[in-house]
Design a protein around this motif. Structure first.
Motif, short mmCIF file in Angstrom:
data_model
loop_
_atom_site.label_atom_id
_atom_site.label_comp_id
_atom_site.label_asym_id
_atom_site.label_seq_id
_atom_site.Cartn_x
_atom_site.Cartn_y
_atom_site.Cartn_z
N MET A 1 -8.38 -1.54 -8.62
CA MET A 1 -7.43 -1.19 -7.72
C MET A 1 -6.12 -0.74 -8.28
N LYS A 2 -5.53 0.08 -7.48
CA LYS A 2 -4.22 0.64 -8.06
C LYS A 2 -3.14 -0.15 -7.08
N VAL A 3 -2.32 -0.79 -7.59
CA VAL A 3 -1.30 -1.59 -6.96
C VAL A 3 0.16 -1.11 -7.30
N LEU A 4 0.82 -0.64 -6.25
CA LEU A 4 2.26 -0.59 -6.52
C LEU A 4 3.06 -1.76 -6.15
N VAL A 5 4.19 -2.12 -7.11
CA VAL A 5 5.18 -3.11 -6.98
C VAL A 5 6.52 -2.50 -6.57
N ILE A 6 7.05 -2.49 -5.60
CA ILE A 6 8.39 -2.05 -5.15
C ILE A 6 9.47 -3.16 -5.46
N LEU A 20 -0.54 -8.84 -12.42
CA LEU A 20 -1.66 -8.10 -11.79
C LEU A 20 -1.93 -7.15 -12.85
N ALA A 21 -1.53 -6.87 -13.87
CA ALA A 21 -1.86 -5.96 -14.75
C ALA A 21 -3.20 -6.54 -15.44
N SER A 22 -3.41 -7.84 -15.44
CA SER A 22 -4.60 -8.20 -15.94
C SER A 22 -5.78 -7.90 -15.15
N GLN A 23 -5.59 -7.53 -14.03
CA GLN A 23 -6.78 -7.18 -13.23
C GLN A 23 -6.92 -5.84 -12.63
N ILE A 56 9.66 8.62 -0.66
CA ILE A 56 8.88 7.14 -1.06
C ILE A 56 7.55 7.53 -1.02
N ALA A 57 7.09 8.04 -0.01
CA ALA A 57 5.51 8.25 0.07
C ALA A 57 4.93 8.96 -1.02
N GLU A 58 5.57 9.89 -1.61
CA GLU A 58 4.94 10.62 -2.83
C GLU A 58 4.66 9.81 -3.75
N SER A 59 5.15 8.55 -4.08
CA SER A 59 5.12 7.60 -5.18
C SER A 59 4.00 6.76 -4.73
N MET A 60 3.52 7.01 -3.64
CA MET A 60 2.04 6.05 -3.20
C MET A 60 0.77 6.74 -3.42
N ASN A 61 0.81 8.08 -3.82
CA ASN A 61 -0.61 8.53 -3.77
C ASN A 61 -1.38 7.86 -4.59
N GLY A 62 -2.73 7.63 -3.92
CA GLY A 62 -3.76 6.90 -4.67
C GLY A 62 -3.77 5.35 -4.67
N VAL A 63 -2.66 4.84 -4.08
CA VAL A 63 -2.21 3.29 -4.25
C VAL A 63 -3.36 2.92 -3.27
N ASP A 64 -3.73 1.40 -3.63
CA ASP A 64 -4.64 0.67 -2.73
C ASP A 64 -3.87 -0.46 -2.04
N GLY A 96 -1.03 6.46 3.73
CA GLY A 96 -2.57 6.06 4.21
C GLY A 96 -2.68 4.76 3.20
N VAL A 97 -1.66 4.14 2.96
CA VAL A 97 -1.84 2.69 2.22
C VAL A 97 -1.98 1.60 3.24
N LYS A 98 -2.96 0.81 3.64
CA LYS A 98 -3.11 0.05 4.48
C LYS A 98 -2.50 -1.49 4.18
N ARG A 99 -2.71 -1.94 2.95
CA ARG A 99 -2.44 -3.28 2.32
C ARG A 99 -1.04 -3.34 2.04
N TYR A 100 -0.02 -4.24 2.58
CA TYR A 100 1.38 -4.35 2.46
C TYR A 100 1.64 -5.72 2.41
N ILE A 101 2.02 -6.25 1.32
CA ILE A 101 2.53 -7.47 1.08
C ILE A 101 3.94 -7.78 0.92
N MET A 102 4.88 -8.35 1.76
CA MET A 102 6.09 -8.49 1.77
C MET A 102 6.58 -9.69 1.12
N LEU A 103 7.62 -9.92 0.33
CA LEU A 103 8.17 -11.10 -0.24
C LEU A 103 9.33 -11.19 0.74
N SER A 104 9.58 -12.31 1.54
CA SER A 104 10.54 -12.51 2.60
C SER A 104 11.24 -13.78 2.25
N SER A 105 11.89 -14.55 3.18
CA SER A 105 12.64 -15.71 3.06
C SER A 105 12.09 -16.55 4.01
#
Length: 211
Positions: A1-6, A20-23, A56-64, A96-105
């Motif tokens: 899986m390719k994961v982007l951390v903003i 994350l890089a261990s997996q 911003i979307a251009e940086s997300m190509n191929g991201v899961d 087209g990246v569906k999975r999105y995890i938000m760190l909030s408060s």
């Protein structure tokens, strides 16, 4: 899986990238990528939350999957913590990246709690997080999870938390990072807003208990 951390160079982001890089193959996104920090499973990429959605979307190509753990530390709440977060959601959908995890408060979606002593000096921050979280939950079709910890502490992680939060305690950054990693592994967290603080329940078990 390719994961982007903003926000990959921040306190939470840098630890999250390494975990994350261990997996997974990980893209560490920030305005100040450091090429010398590229490793086999980690690539530094340029992301500027002040830019437009298409860029911003251009940086997300191929991201899961995408993590949003960026923040301005109170210096630019509207453009980074609020509008930057929303643009990253819009860019995720565009790419087209569906999975999105938000760190909030903690209690970001419960403004009736903001006058309590532990939040009373954070009103502007909570307003920014509130509307970012609200946009994610009501205006997108993303497979989101929102994690809402209380105060972050530079303490050793225990691997144990609580998610049944009524009076929030502190959170070791390591426990927050391990919880973020576990969220990606647990599809039952999709569509959930999860409050947390350090506790006595193993992280995977605590996430399984969420209804």
């Amino acid at each position: 899986m390719k994961v982007l951390v903003i926000g990959g160079n921040g306190r939470v982001g840098s630890l999250l990238v390494n975990k994350l890089a261990s997996q997974h193959q990980v893209l560490s996104g920030s305005r100040n990528p450091k090429a010398e920090n590229n490793f086999d499973n980690i690539e530094q990429v340029y992301i500027d939350l002040l830019s437009d959605v298409d860029t911003i979307a251009e940086s997300m190509n191929g991201v899961d999957a995408i993590y949003f753990v960026s923040g301005s530390r109170g210096k630019n709440l509207l453009q980074i913590d609020l509008h930057g977060a929303i643009k990253s959601m819009q860019a995720s959908e565009k790419a087209g990246v569906k999975r999105y995890i938000m760190l909030s408060s903690v209690f970001a979606l419960q403004p009736e709690r903001w006058n309590e002593s532990f939040l009373s000096n954070l009103t502007d921050y909570n307003i920014a997080k509130h509307y970012a979280d609200l946009y994610l939950t009501t205006q997108t079709k993303l497979n989101y999870t929102i994690l809402q910890p209380g105060a972050l502490k530079e303490e050793a992680g225990t691997g144990k938390i609580e998610t049944n939060v009524t009076n929030p305690g502190s959170n070791s950054i390591a426990n927050v990072v391990d919880t973020l990693v576990s969220i990606l592994q647990n599809n039952s967290t999709i569509g959930k807003v999860i409050l947390m603080h350090d506790g006595n329940t193993p992280i995977a078990e605590a996430l399984d208990q969420i209804k």
